[in-house]
Design a protein around this motif. Sequence first.
Motif, PDB file in Angstrom:
ATOM      1  N   GLU A 187      49.030  31.403  26.401  1.00  0.00           N
ATOM      2  CA  GLU A 187      48.180  32.168  27.315  1.00  0.00           C
ATOM      3  C   GLU A 187      48.780  32.093  28.716  1.00  0.00           C
ATOM      4  O   GLU A 187      49.289  31.055  29.136  1.00  0.00           O
ATOM      5  N   VAL A 188      48.706  33.203  29.442  1.00  0.00           N
ATOM      6  CA  VAL A 188      49.248  33.279  30.802  1.00  0.00           C
ATOM      7  C   VAL A 188      48.152  33.755  31.743  1.00  0.00           C
ATOM      8  O   VAL A 188      47.381  34.651  31.406  1.00  0.00           O
ATOM      9  N   ARG A 189      48.113  33.167  32.914  1.00  0.00           N
ATOM     10  CA  ARG A 189      47.270  33.670  33.999  1.00  0.00           C
ATOM     11  C   ARG A 189      48.138  33.797  35.243  1.00  0.00           C
ATOM     12  O   ARG A 189      48.992  32.960  35.507  1.00  0.00           O
ATOM     13  N   ILE A 190      47.879  34.853  35.981  1.00  0.00           N
ATOM     14  CA  ILE A 190      48.545  35.103  37.260  1.00  0.00           C
ATOM     15  C   ILE A 190      47.474  34.947  38.334  1.00  0.00           C
ATOM     16  O   ILE A 190      46.392  35.528  38.215  1.00  0.00           O
ATOM     17  N   ALA A 191      47.777  34.187  39.382  1.00  0.00           N
ATOM     18  CA  ALA A 191      46.734  33.871  40.348  1.00  0.00           C
ATOM     19  C   ALA A 191      47.248  33.824  41.774  1.00  0.00           C
ATOM     20  O   ALA A 191      48.448  33.709  42.017  1.00  0.00           O
ATOM     21  N   THR A 192      46.296  33.885  42.691  1.00  0.00           N
ATOM     22  CA  THR A 192      46.576  33.592  44.094  1.00  0.00           C
ATOM     23  C   THR A 192      46.644  32.073  44.239  1.00  0.00           C
ATOM     24  O   THR A 192      46.225  31.337  43.333  1.00  0.00           O
ATOM     25  N   ALA A 193      47.101  31.601  45.367  1.00  0.00           N
ATOM     26  CA  ALA A 193      47.150  30.158  45.585  1.00  0.00           C
ATOM     27  C   ALA A 193      45.753  29.522  45.538  1.00  0.00           C
ATOM     28  O   ALA A 193      45.570  28.505  44.869  1.00  0.00           O
ATOM     29  N   PRO A 194      44.741  30.098  46.202  1.00  0.00           N
ATOM     30  CA  PRO A 194      43.404  29.486  46.102  1.00  0.00           C
ATOM     31  C   PRO A 194      42.843  29.507  44.670  1.00  0.00           C
ATOM     32  O   PRO A 194      42.223  28.531  44.239  1.00  0.00           O
ATOM     33  N   GLU A 195      43.069  30.594  43.939  1.00  0.00           N
ATOM     34  CA  GLU A 195      42.629  30.650  42.540  1.00  0.00           C
ATOM     35  C   GLU A 195      43.346  29.587  41.710  1.00  0.00           C
ATOM     36  O   GLU A 195      42.738  28.918  40.865  1.00  0.00           O
ATOM     37  N   ALA A 196      44.636  29.433  41.959  1.00  0.00           N
ATOM     38  CA  ALA A 196      45.424  28.443  41.230  1.00  0.00           C
ATOM     39  C   ALA A 196      44.912  27.037  41.498  1.00  0.00           C
ATOM     40  O   ALA A 196      44.817  26.215  40.584  1.00  0.00           O
ATOM     41  N   ILE A 231      50.876  31.023  36.563  1.00  0.00           N
ATOM     42  CA  ILE A 231      51.931  31.446  37.485  1.00  0.00           C
ATOM     43  C   ILE A 231      51.229  31.937  38.743  1.00  0.00           C
ATOM     44  O   ILE A 231      50.366  32.821  38.674  1.00  0.00           O
ATOM     45  N   HIS A 232      51.574  31.345  39.880  1.00  0.00           N
ATOM     46  CA  HIS A 232      50.906  31.786  41.108  1.00  0.00           C
ATOM     47  C   HIS A 232      51.862  31.813  42.285  1.00  0.00           C
ATOM     48  O   HIS A 232      52.903  31.159  42.296  1.00  0.00           O
ATOM     49  N   CYS A 233      51.454  32.615  43.260  1.00  0.00           N
ATOM     50  CA  CYS A 233      52.104  32.660  44.567  1.00  0.00           C
ATOM     51  C   CYS A 233      50.967  32.660  45.595  1.00  0.00           C
ATOM     52  O   CYS A 233      49.853  32.249  45.275  1.00  0.00           O
ATOM     53  N   HIS A 234      51.204  33.117  46.788  1.00  0.00           N
ATOM     54  CA  HIS A 234      50.132  33.132  47.793  1.00  0.00           C
ATOM     55  C   HIS A 234      49.057  34.150  47.430  1.00  0.00           C
ATOM     56  O   HIS A 234      47.887  33.813  47.336  1.00  0.00           O
ATOM     57  N   ALA A 235      49.467  35.404  47.228  1.00  0.00           N
ATOM     58  CA  ALA A 235      48.499  36.492  47.029  1.00  0.00           C
ATOM     59  C   ALA A 235      48.365  36.959  45.585  1.00  0.00           C
ATOM     60  O   ALA A 235      47.472  37.736  45.275  1.00  0.00           O
ATOM     61  N   GLY A 236      49.257  36.519  44.709  1.00  0.00           N
ATOM     62  CA  GLY A 236      49.178  36.934  43.314  1.00  0.00           C
ATOM     63  C   GLY A 236      49.515  38.395  43.082  1.00  0.00           C
ATOM     64  O   GLY A 236      49.127  38.971  42.070  1.00  0.00           O
ATOM     65  N   LYS A 237      50.279  38.984  44.004  1.00  0.00           N
ATOM     66  CA  LYS A 237      50.557  40.423  43.916  1.00  0.00           C
ATOM     67  C   LYS A 237      52.023  40.782  43.730  1.00  0.00           C
ATOM     68  O   LYS A 237      52.327  41.886  43.323  1.00  0.00           O
ATOM     69  N   LYS A 289      47.551  44.277  32.707  1.00  0.00           N
ATOM     70  CA  LYS A 289      46.223  43.880  32.240  1.00  0.00           C
ATOM     71  C   LYS A 289      45.773  42.588  32.921  1.00  0.00           C
ATOM     72  O   LYS A 289      44.604  42.441  33.285  1.00  0.00           O
ATOM     73  N   LEU A 290      46.702  41.644  33.102  1.00  0.00           N
ATOM     74  CA  LEU A 290      46.377  40.368  33.736  1.00  0.00           C
ATOM     75  C   LEU A 290      46.087  40.506  35.227  1.00  0.00           C
ATOM     76  O   LEU A 290      45.246  39.799  35.773  1.00  0.00           O
ATOM     77  N   ARG A 291      46.815  41.375  35.892  1.00  0.00           N
ATOM     78  CA  ARG A 291      46.715  41.479  37.351  1.00  0.00           C
ATOM     79  C   ARG A 291      46.820  42.939  37.793  1.00  0.00           C
ATOM     80  O   ARG A 291      47.782  43.343  38.461  1.00  0.00           O
ATOM     81  N   PRO A 292      45.837  43.778  37.433  1.00  0.00           N
ATOM     82  CA  PRO A 292      45.929  45.214  37.758  1.00  0.00           C
ATOM     83  C   PRO A 292      46.069  45.494  39.247  1.00  0.00           C
ATOM     84  O   PRO A 292      46.657  46.503  39.631  1.00  0.00           O
ATOM     85  N   SER A 293      45.567  44.606  40.103  1.00  0.00           N
ATOM     86  CA  SER A 293      45.656  44.836  41.544  1.00  0.00           C
ATOM     87  C   SER A 293      47.093  44.785  42.062  1.00  0.00           C
ATOM     88  O   SER A 293      47.358  45.180  43.182  1.00  0.00           O
ATOM     89  N   SER A 294      48.024  44.320  41.235  1.00  0.00           N
ATOM     90  CA  SER A 294      49.424  44.234  41.641  1.00  0.00           C
ATOM     91  C   SER A 294      50.156  45.567  41.522  1.00  0.00           C
ATOM     92  O   SER A 294      51.293  45.688  41.961  1.00  0.00           O
ATOM     93  N   PHE A 295      49.495  46.543  40.935  1.00  0.00           N
ATOM     94  CA  PHE A 295      50.160  47.815  40.679  1.00  0.00           C
ATOM     95  C   PHE A 295      49.409  48.949  41.341  1.00  0.00           C
ATOM     96  O   PHE A 295      48.189  49.044  41.226  1.00  0.00           O
TER      97      PHE A 295
END
Length: 126
Positions: A3-12, A84-90, A117-123
């Motif tokens: 399973e994979v999740r992509i997140a912002t730093a605060p979410e992570a 997997i995360h960075c600052h904004a997750g985008k 599907k995991l991070r639609p806001s990135s597109f």
Amino acid sequence: MFEVRIATAPEALELMKDGWPTRVISLVGNDLRFDLPILGPHHFVAKFHDVEAEVPGYTAPTEAMMRAALDHTSSTSAEDRLLIHCHAGKSRSPAMALGVLVRAGLSPTEAMAAVKKLRPSSFRTG
């Protein structure tokens, strides 16, 4: 498949506090506003900013950093939960997720669909 999740730093940070991930890839600059917990050998941290080339005050990613991050997932099992995360997750984290999923056996098209599907806001749409 793990399973994979992509997140912002605060979410992570919250997911790590809750004990969700079994493996973590952190793609952050040196300007993170809170201390990032390190989860031992299953946590890979690459310190770079969201830039394509060196800019004064910012660190660009290197090929070696990206290969090391991908190598970190080489022994990931079906039971693992990869965060997997960075600052904004985008930008950084969705791009890394694409590489991780392709390396895990998905086609580039399948990996792109999964990341969307995991991070639609990135597109962008429309």
